[in-house]
Enzyme design. Structure first.
Site, PDB file in Angstrom:
ATOM      1  N   GLY A 161       0.849  -1.188   0.000  1.00 10.42           N
ATOM      2  CA  GLY A 161       0.000   0.000   0.000  1.00 10.42           C
ATOM      3  C   GLY A 161       0.884   1.237   0.000  1.00 10.42           C
ATOM      4  N   ARG A 162       1.552   1.444   1.126  1.00 12.39           N
ATOM      5  CA  ARG A 162       2.460   2.581   1.283  1.00 12.39           C
ATOM      6  C   ARG A 162       3.492   2.648   0.159  1.00 12.39           C
ATOM      7  NH1 ARG A 162       4.008   4.629   6.373  1.00 12.39           N
ATOM      8  NH2 ARG A 162       3.292   2.679   7.301  1.00 12.39           N
ATOM      9  N   CYS A 173      -5.578  23.612  17.576  1.00 12.35           N
ATOM     10  CA  CYS A 173      -5.410  24.066  18.956  1.00 12.35           C
ATOM     11  C   CYS A 173      -4.865  22.927  19.802  1.00 12.35           C
ATOM     12  CB  CYS A 173      -6.749  24.562  19.499  1.00 12.35           C
ATOM     13  SG  CYS A 173      -6.585  25.447  21.050  1.00 12.35           S
TER      14      CYS A 173
END
Length: 432
Positions: A291-292, A360
């Site tokens: 995949g990667r 944040c």
């Protein structure tokens, strides 16, 4: 910053697939995922060639969890790969893209009843069965529908791959698969004598991700082939296919030293032939699930620089208009990336900065202490190798919409995923 695939610099400006990154940022805004389609297709073809798909009838199954919009299904189908899905959503996407269902392997350690029904009804080629609970459900549903479902059993081979703890999967202590040391696999096989609606055709194992050491796969091949012989002799079951999973590592920064696809494929095939000959069994069809290594280096992300905060004698924070919502990997397990300014590619990298996201969260840091050229607000920054687990792990944390995705090739750009609007983001929420 290393250039991947079809990247090149022309008049100080970075181009991908023949398209200027500056023009892409103007046309589609930022953050923006950019997919180098030519590199994706080249990687697919490397696997097909070196894993001897045509000669030995082996299979290459793309691991969809890395990146699976409809357009990616189209590419994978056209390049004659199989597809590994891990959820009802991925299966639904594949079906909508008209991906051939018989070329799908359905994974997952806790497939729901609805997902199993969906897979059986759509005609999924292989269920990779992870536990007895799932095995029983598949048998029950297939019996009701008068179907026979082909399956692999996923096992945990007890191999410790040298990678991050969060992406190890082959060790004994794993949530995935049937164990060998506690006889789980053998208990599952014995149940097959009573089950008439499932057909065991193979075994599957996956030892982890971002692995650079070929030796880990050699150990896996040894374990799997000995299991094939043991099951053949003990249960008179002749397994036709062995799935060795994926996990081949890729380049993110200069600390990484990945081996070529060819080297991994040839080493696996050679070892499988050697072991089978030594222990006296026929060589099963081999399956691999990259995949990667197909999509990671083919993806990049463009950002616009906003505020720049210089803390004297401490560090300089350069803030972008994205962050952990479009790339969670640095916050999740300290993944590292390279970056540059797309219209200053020939400038010297003299400034040390920390690239911060807009969320944040103090932990929303994309890259720490990286050297970069002179940088100003409104510059366009690129991070490379974000094709895997960028878009697929994106979130709406802080109510930030997900970015668009464009595919580039041969001087043309195609929008393959629209930018999420605020209205899209709250579409499922009810206003009382």
């Amino acid at each position: 910053m290393k250039l991947h695939g079809s990247m090149y610099v022309k008049e100080d400006t970075l181009h991908i697939g023949g398209v200027s990154c500056v023009e892409l940022s103007k046309k589609y805004s930022t953050p923006l995922y950019v997919l180098d389609e030519k590199l994706v297709r080249e990687n697919c073809r490397e696997y097909i060639k070196h894993f001897k798909v045509n000669e030995n009838n082996n299979k290459v199954a793309y691991a969809g969890k890395a990146f699976l919009p409809l357009y990616m299904c189209k590419i994978i189908s056209e390049e004659n790969l199989y597809l590994d899905v891990v959820s009802g959503g991925e299966l639904y996407t594949a079906n909508k893209a008209k991906f051939p269902m018989e070329r799908i392997l359905f994974h997952g350690n806790n497939k729901t009843l609805d997902e199993i029904k969906m897979g059986i009804e759509l005609g999924v080629g292989i269920f990779v069965v992870d536990n007895l609970y799932e095995l029983e459900l598949i048998e029950k549903i297939c019996k009701e529908k008068n179907k026979v479902q082909k399956i692999y059993f996923r096992i945990t081979p007890g191999i410790e791959a040298h990678t991050h703890d969060y992406i190890k999967t082959g060790q004994v202590d794993s949530k995935f698969g049937f164990g060998l040391i506690n006889k789980e696999l053998y208990n599952a096989i014995e149940k097959l004598y009573r089950y008439k609606n499932v057909e065991l055709v193979g075994l599957h194992a996956h030892i982890g991700s971002q692995i650079f050491d070929v030796k880990a796969y050699m150990e896996e091949v040894e374990v799997m082939m000995k299991l094939v012989k043991e099951i053949q002799e003990k249960y008179n079951i002749y397994l036709k296919e062995i799935d060795l999973g994926g996990g081949i590592g890729v380049y993110y920064t200069k600390e990484d030293n990945p081996k070529p696809i060819k080297e991994f494929c040839e080493a696996i095939i050679k070892m499988a032939q050697k072991v089978c000959e030594r222990i006296g069994i026929n060589l099963p069809k081999l399956v691999i699930e990259p995949g990667r290594s197909i999509v990671a280096n083919a993806g990049s992300t463009l950002y616009t620089i906003g505020s720049i905060k210089d803390i004297k004698d401490v560090r300089t924070y350069v803030s972008i208009d994205g962050g952990m919502t479009d790339n969670i990997r640095p916050s999740l397990y300290h993944a590292r990336y390279e970056c540059s300014i797309v219209n200053k590619m020939n400038d010297k990298e003299l400034n040390k900065v920390t690239v911060a996201g807009k969320c944040c969260e103090s932990g929303d840091i994309l890259i720490t202490n990286t050297k970069i050229m002179d940088i100003k607000s409104d510059d366009i920054l690129i991070t490379t190798s974000t094709g895997a687990y960028g878009y697929s792990m994106a979130s709406n944390y802080n109510k930030i919409p997900k970015p668009a995705v464009v595919s580039v090739m041969n001087g043309k750009d195609i929008l393959i995923c629209k930018r999420q609007s605020y209205e899209d983001m709250i579409n499922l929420e009810l206003n009382f």
